[in-house]
Motif scaffolding. Sequence first.
Motif, PDB file in Angstrom:
ATOM      1  N   MET A  25       0.936  -1.378  -0.003  1.00  0.00           N
ATOM      2  CA  MET A  25      -0.046   0.017  -0.025  1.00  0.00           C
ATOM      3  C   MET A  25       0.735   1.210   0.055  1.00  0.00           C
ATOM      4  O   MET A  25       0.589   2.462  -0.570  1.00  0.00           O
ATOM      5  CB  MET A  25      -0.638   0.013   1.530  1.00  0.00           C
ATOM      6  N   PRO A  81       4.445   3.578  -2.826  1.00  0.00           N
ATOM      7  CA  PRO A  81       4.988   5.021  -3.490  1.00  0.00           C
ATOM      8  C   PRO A  81       5.733   5.663  -2.506  1.00  0.00           C
ATOM      9  O   PRO A  81       6.710   6.530  -3.006  1.00  0.00           O
ATOM     10  CB  PRO A  81       3.907   5.807  -4.025  1.00  0.00           C
ATOM     11  N   PHE A  82       5.457   5.525  -1.271  1.00  0.00           N
ATOM     12  CA  PHE A  82       6.340   6.402  -0.485  1.00  0.00           C
ATOM     13  C   PHE A  82       7.350   5.801   0.198  1.00  0.00           C
ATOM     14  O   PHE A  82       8.343   6.373   0.838  1.00  0.00           O
ATOM     15  CB  PHE A  82       5.366   6.755   0.905  1.00  0.00           C
ATOM     16  N   ARG A 102      12.014   4.372 -12.986  1.00  0.00           N
ATOM     17  CA  ARG A 102      10.849   3.796 -12.967  1.00  0.00           C
ATOM     18  C   ARG A 102      11.072   2.370 -13.660  1.00  0.00           C
ATOM     19  O   ARG A 102      10.112   1.400 -13.342  1.00  0.00           O
ATOM     20  CB  ARG A 102       9.776   4.424 -14.150  1.00  0.00           C
ATOM     21  N   ARG A 121      15.576  -0.838 -10.064  1.00  0.00           N
ATOM     22  CA  ARG A 121      14.852  -0.728  -8.865  1.00  0.00           C
ATOM     23  C   ARG A 121      15.250  -2.123  -8.135  1.00  0.00           C
ATOM     24  O   ARG A 121      14.252  -2.793  -7.931  1.00  0.00           O
ATOM     25  CB  ARG A 121      13.495  -0.327  -8.739  1.00  0.00           C
ATOM     26  N   PHE A 124       3.256  -1.993 -11.058  1.00  0.00           N
ATOM     27  CA  PHE A 124       4.510  -1.887 -10.115  1.00  0.00           C
ATOM     28  C   PHE A 124       5.789  -2.005 -11.005  1.00  0.00           C
ATOM     29  O   PHE A 124       6.611  -1.425 -10.757  1.00  0.00           O
ATOM     30  CB  PHE A 124       4.373  -3.281  -9.196  1.00  0.00           C
ATOM     31  N   GLY A 184       6.796   0.924 -12.805  1.00  0.00           N
ATOM     32  CA  GLY A 184       7.002   2.095 -11.730  1.00  0.00           C
ATOM     33  C   GLY A 184       5.986   3.197 -12.011  1.00  0.00           C
ATOM     34  O   GLY A 184       6.116   4.333 -11.627  1.00  0.00           O
ATOM     35  N   SER A 185       4.728   2.686 -12.176  1.00  0.00           N
ATOM     36  CA  SER A 185       3.938   3.954 -12.755  1.00  0.00           C
ATOM     37  C   SER A 185       3.132   4.522 -11.433  1.00  0.00           C
ATOM     38  O   SER A 185       2.390   5.345 -11.327  1.00  0.00           O
ATOM     39  CB  SER A 185       2.635   3.465 -13.563  1.00  0.00           C
ATOM     40  N   TYR A 186       3.694   3.904 -10.051  1.00  0.00           N
ATOM     41  CA  TYR A 186       2.813   4.350  -8.884  1.00  0.00           C
ATOM     42  C   TYR A 186       3.783   5.518  -8.421  1.00  0.00           C
ATOM     43  O   TYR A 186       3.335   5.961  -7.340  1.00  0.00           O
ATOM     44  CB  TYR A 186       2.756   3.179  -8.010  1.00  0.00           C
ATOM     45  N   LYS A 187       4.855   5.843  -9.078  1.00  0.00           N
ATOM     46  CA  LYS A 187       5.474   6.877  -8.590  1.00  0.00           C
ATOM     47  C   LYS A 187       4.990   8.295  -8.586  1.00  0.00           C
ATOM     48  O   LYS A 187       4.024   8.445  -9.363  1.00  0.00           O
ATOM     49  CB  LYS A 187       7.047   6.684  -9.287  1.00  0.00           C
ATOM     50  N   GLU A 241       0.866   8.775  -6.564  1.00  0.00           N
ATOM     51  CA  GLU A 241       0.902   7.885  -5.431  1.00  0.00           C
ATOM     52  C   GLU A 241      -0.340   7.712  -5.033  1.00  0.00           C
ATOM     53  O   GLU A 241      -0.963   6.623  -4.788  1.00  0.00           O
ATOM     54  CB  GLU A 241       1.696   8.588  -4.406  1.00  0.00           C
ATOM     55  N   TRP A 261      -2.477   4.985  -6.720  1.00  0.00           N
ATOM     56  CA  TRP A 261      -1.807   3.531  -6.231  1.00  0.00           C
ATOM     57  C   TRP A 261      -2.711   3.153  -4.917  1.00  0.00           C
ATOM     58  O   TRP A 261      -3.075   1.841  -4.793  1.00  0.00           O
ATOM     59  CB  TRP A 261      -0.234   3.585  -6.238  1.00  0.00           C
ATOM     60  N   VAL A 262      -2.560   3.871  -3.709  1.00  0.00           N
ATOM     61  CA  VAL A 262      -3.375   3.917  -2.779  1.00  0.00           C
ATOM     62  C   VAL A 262      -4.871   3.582  -3.116  1.00  0.00           C
ATOM     63  O   VAL A 262      -5.356   2.622  -2.479  1.00  0.00           O
ATOM     64  CB  VAL A 262      -3.182   4.909  -1.816  1.00  0.00           C
ATOM     65  N   MET A 303      -5.022   0.327  -4.246  1.00  0.00           N
ATOM     66  CA  MET A 303      -4.775  -0.950  -3.191  1.00  0.00           C
ATOM     67  C   MET A 303      -6.188  -1.013  -2.415  1.00  0.00           C
ATOM     68  O   MET A 303      -6.506  -2.185  -2.041  1.00  0.00           O
ATOM     69  CB  MET A 303      -3.792  -0.695  -2.480  1.00  0.00           C
ATOM     70  N   SER A 314       1.089   7.193 -17.439  1.00  0.00           N
ATOM     71  CA  SER A 314       2.502   7.419 -17.074  1.00  0.00           C
ATOM     72  C   SER A 314       3.129   7.356 -18.299  1.00  0.00           C
ATOM     73  O   SER A 314       2.861   6.208 -19.393  1.00  0.00           O
ATOM     74  CB  SER A 314       3.318   6.391 -16.097  1.00  0.00           C
TER      75      SER A 314
END
Lengths: 289, 223
Positions: free
Chosen positions: A122, A125-126, A133, A138, B113, B116-119, B123, B126-127, B130, B220
């Motif tokens: 969840m 992103p943080f 990306r 990563r 994921f 890396g599209s949740y960056k 954000e 993404w939340v 979820m 993205s």
Amino acid sequence: MAHGSKDEKVVYVGDSRVKKKSSQPLQPDYSSYPGKSEAFIPNFLLKEWMVGAVVLVGFLVLTISEAPPLGYPADPNNAAFIPIPDWYFLFLYQLLKYPYAAGDYVLIGTVLIPGIAFGGLMLAPFLDTGNERRFYKRPIATSLMLVSLAACVYLTVVSWDQYQHELEVQKIEPEHHKRVREAEKNALAGKPYNHPKPNDSVALVAADDPAMETYKKATCIACHGGELEGGGAPALLGVGDRLSKEEILTVIKDGRGAMPAMLDTATKAGVTEEELDKLADWLAKQKKE
Amino acid sequence: MFKGVYNWIDERLDITPIWRDVADHEVPEHVNPAHHFSAFVYCFGGLTFFITVIQILSGMFLTMSYVPDIQNAYYSVEYLQQRVAFGGIVRGMHHWGASLVIVMMFLHTLRVFFTGSYKAPREMNWVVGMLIFFVMLGLGFTGYLLPWDNKAYFATKVGMEIADTVPYIGPYLKELMQGGEIVGAQTLTRFFAIHVFFLPAALLGLLGAHFFMIRRQGISGPL
């Protein structure tokens, strides 16, 4: 009229006398990406539609070829039944079977590990805040995800294998298979192939008991049916499972719900106290099996 | 005629910009499977929504026959499957669709994921995604009980025992979901209400937020 020409389109903002400024909010455009972008409707949606059509055909083939499973009605006293959740919960279910995540350590399995896994997902992103990306740049995020994926797949497969193994050892046929097999057998024999409701399956007990004559004489038969199957009133098959002899006598004498007190009617028809007692005795014997 | 009606409404409500915004927004090449076959991975989100729509429609038809009561639930499902015209298909679509929606959502999550599209700046989306995932799992869990066969009953019982182990709130959580001390009549009606009203309402709200954010932020860019 606030506007002059009939063709001029007016866009109102709150107060209808104020004309909207012509500047539109900035839409993200993809001119910075080299390539062939196209409008969502109809150009792109048409292509997505085709992907959707392929998926739908596959989905309907599955639906038609595999009937949705249905076992037998829930029976809380069924101690032999092996509980099994839907497949996408199996990994959690399996986790709780390991000694380090069960018993005294059950919190590790029910709170700690799922909490870390889903909490981490969840908050991804943080936690993964770099600008990169591409997944191969990563390594930490990617490897954590791959390890979790492998763990979930492993737990699911092991859980399913153990379930199958247990069925085999205990010689249990999954109920939805058994039900289909029995339904097919009944259908071929021309019998009803649905699972009988509990009331339907209760047979008349001791049909040749003399109390049957009392039952007819006291006019019970008019509403409760010739085979106790009910009609204008509820069926009395299996009534012994619900009421004791004394309770049955009380109902006959005082009535219950929509049923009037029947003592007078019975006495007038020539039913003696003793016969009535035998009748209640017989009705109390009307039990399943 | 149709155009006249449309113009009449448009003069008053100015609806053109609303749908033009949806229709005209550009879809970039890198997500278009017609240009790059591998871009089919970008279809999983749309397919999840597609299956969700199937779930809602088939679910609506299921409630026409289903009775959320422990005496009749099982028999109403059996009746639907054996006697109602196309009932087996409707239940089949809902049953298999429930699994398929999880699969599609899972693949969509993995795509987001690994690309890396949740960056930043996505954000929040993404939340919300979820949260949609959890609501879907909740729908799966509550829907599993509704046929009221042994599999449904005992799986829910295990689920309740798991909820019970959570420190402090566990027993309350369990009683709240069960509607009492045991898995029984109250549990079934409660799960039915949660499955048919509460969670779908939450799902629609979250989906709305999900789509709104996609429109505002766009997809993205290419990697």
